[in-house]
Design an enzyme around this catalytic site. Structure first.
Site, short mmCIF file in Angstrom:
data_model
loop_
_atom_site.label_atom_id
_atom_site.label_comp_id
_atom_site.label_asym_id
_atom_site.label_seq_id
_atom_site.Cartn_x
_atom_site.Cartn_y
_atom_site.Cartn_z
N HIS A 140 -69.35 -58.16 -27.96
CA HIS A 140 -68.08 -58.66 -27.44
C HIS A 140 -67.00 -57.59 -27.61
O HIS A 140 -66.31 -57.27 -26.67
CB HIS A 140 -67.67 -59.95 -28.16
N GLU B 181 -61.37 -54.95 -23.24
CA GLU B 181 -61.52 -54.80 -24.69
C GLU B 181 -60.79 -53.55 -25.18
O GLU B 181 -60.14 -53.58 -26.24
CB GLU B 181 -63.00 -54.74 -25.07
N HIS C 182 -57.61 -54.18 -27.49
CA HIS C 182 -57.89 -53.91 -28.90
C HIS C 182 -57.94 -52.42 -29.24
O HIS C 182 -57.41 -52.00 -30.27
CB HIS C 182 -59.21 -54.57 -29.30
#
Length: 425
Positions: A92, A160, A164
């Protein structure tokens, strides 16, 4: 898609030997002191942000178990193409949470990317002896093990990194300059983020950890929360692992928590217990459905659904939010739409536009000029709206009469603190 034997062998070497160095550069001009404490364990300030990850000092390695195939897909090879290997979770992401369990998101628009495929095919990351893994080989393992539940894997990778990866301070361009890195430092940070995220994912083989404890995917079998928790601890140095279930009561997410010693490039991850977040899995009768299984309760999503309509009220006070995101007391509250984001969390939208949070002052704004639609948490049981892992909001003034009060994410000892509650229409 199947990995060839040569590539598989190189990936195995990559996961076990390629990351023993303090940094990846043989001619490094800068290194981190080995005496530095692990992130979130220091008692004094660490000034060198290239050697100490702060405030995002808790590194989460998160995994999916997506098992419901696209309509009409049942062939095993096609299942692998859409869902990843049948005997493996999929990646993930790698998330830098703050020490208190909150987190930042979309931290640096200048570092955002809109492409991964071309970047990892760049000459900067291929055909060199000093690379831990070629960009093309990294891309191939990402194709296999980093899958999106929307079918668009690269969009997940871009999301992502932008959400992040741009918040990991030890990957900032100034740090690469200190290490004397040749080449494009923005591209280097992207490459490093993905290779380290994949390395840590391969180190956490959740499927084999559960299988070793007698827990395997099954339509008939079910397990207890304690059984799964104890099994996952064995694969994480005895530390508690966070896991989640989907709406069908089946295991579908795993979160491994770590602190970090030094720069992310040193990859000195220290397993720690999950911060208390609360699993949504039941105590008993947890399913772990095999890939390809479609539960009888499953209903395909409606791609044209605009989201859930409702109003946003002040949860422990008077008033509501109006269309620009401000707090107001009189008249009628604005209609808000709570929209599921593609890879988790939710968007908020009014007729003025999407809602965002200004990174400089944390003010909530909803209008067509919002540069980055924020991703909000939503507590379906309580109706509360959260941001970056917290459900606290405040205003610096009370909106008396016809006044509007801007709303800020977080709390303030000198302000008016409250929750925002989404009430379905």
């Amino acid at each position: 898609m199947l990995l060839n034997k040569g590539l598989l062998a190189s990936l195995l070497a990559y996961t076990t030997t390629a990351f023993d160095l303090q940094h990846i550069f043989y001619k490094e001009q800068y290194s981190c002191p080995i005496s530095l404490p692990a992130s979130c364990s220091n008692n004094t300030e660490i000034k060198d942000s290239c050697c100490f990850e702060f405030p995002g000092g808790i590194m989460l390695q998160t995994q999916f178990w997506d098992y419901i195939p696209p309509k009409g897909v049942s062939d095993p090879d096609e299942l692998v193409r859409h869902l990843g290997p049948l005997d493996s979770f999929t990646n993930h992401g790698l998330w830098p949470d703050n020490c208190d369990g909150t987190y930042a998101q979309f931290c640096n628009r200048e570092s955002n990317i809109d492409d991964v495929w071309h970047l990892l095919n760049d000459d900067q990351f291929n055909g060199r002896d000093d690379l831990p893994i070629n960009g093309t080989d990294l891309l191939e393992t990402m194709d296999m093990y980093w899958k999106s539940n929307t079918g668009d894997d690269e969009s997940l990778w871009v999301h992502e990194y932008n959400k992040h990866g741009t918040c990991i301070r030890t990957l900032y361009p100034d740090c690469y300059k200190k290490w004397g890195v040749a080449g494009n430092s923005k591209k280097q940070a992207v490459y490093d983020y993905f290779r380290i995220a994949m390395k840590l994912f391969h180190d956490k083989d959740t499927y084999q950890t559960l299988k070793s404890a007698g827990i395997e995917p099954s339509v008939e079998k079910s397990y207890t929360k304690l059984e799964i928790s104890n099994a996952l601890k064995e694969g994480h140095s005895g530390e508690v692992v966070h896991f989640l279930c989907d709406r069908h009561g089946s295991l579908n997410q795993i979160w491994y928590f770590h602190s970090l010693k030094g720069s992310l490039l040193g990859e000195k991850f220290v397993p720690i217990s999950a911060l208390p977040k609360g699993s949504n899995c039941p105590d008993d009768n947890i399913k772990w459905y095999p890939k390809g299984h479609v539960p009888s309760s499953y209903r395909p999503p409606n791609g044209n659904h605009p989201g859930t309509r409702g109003v946003v009220r002040i949860g422990n006070g008077k008033g509501f939010l109006i269309k620009n995101g401000h707090w107001y007391l009189k008249g009628t509250p604005a209609n808000f739409f709570l929209i599921e984001a593609p890879f988790g969390n939710y968007y908020l939208k009014t007729r003025m536009g999407y809602c965002g949070i200004d990174n400089s002052n944390k003010v909530l704004a909803c209008n067509k000029n919002v540069a980055q639609a924020a991703q909000f948490e939503y507590d379906a049981k309580k109706g509360y709206i959260g941001y970056n892992g917290a459900y606290d909001w405040y205003a610096t003034k009370y909106p008396r009469g016809n006044q509007q009060a801007p709303v800020y994410a977080g709390s303030n000892d000198d302000g008016y603190n409250f929750q925002l509650k989404f009430v379905k229409a």
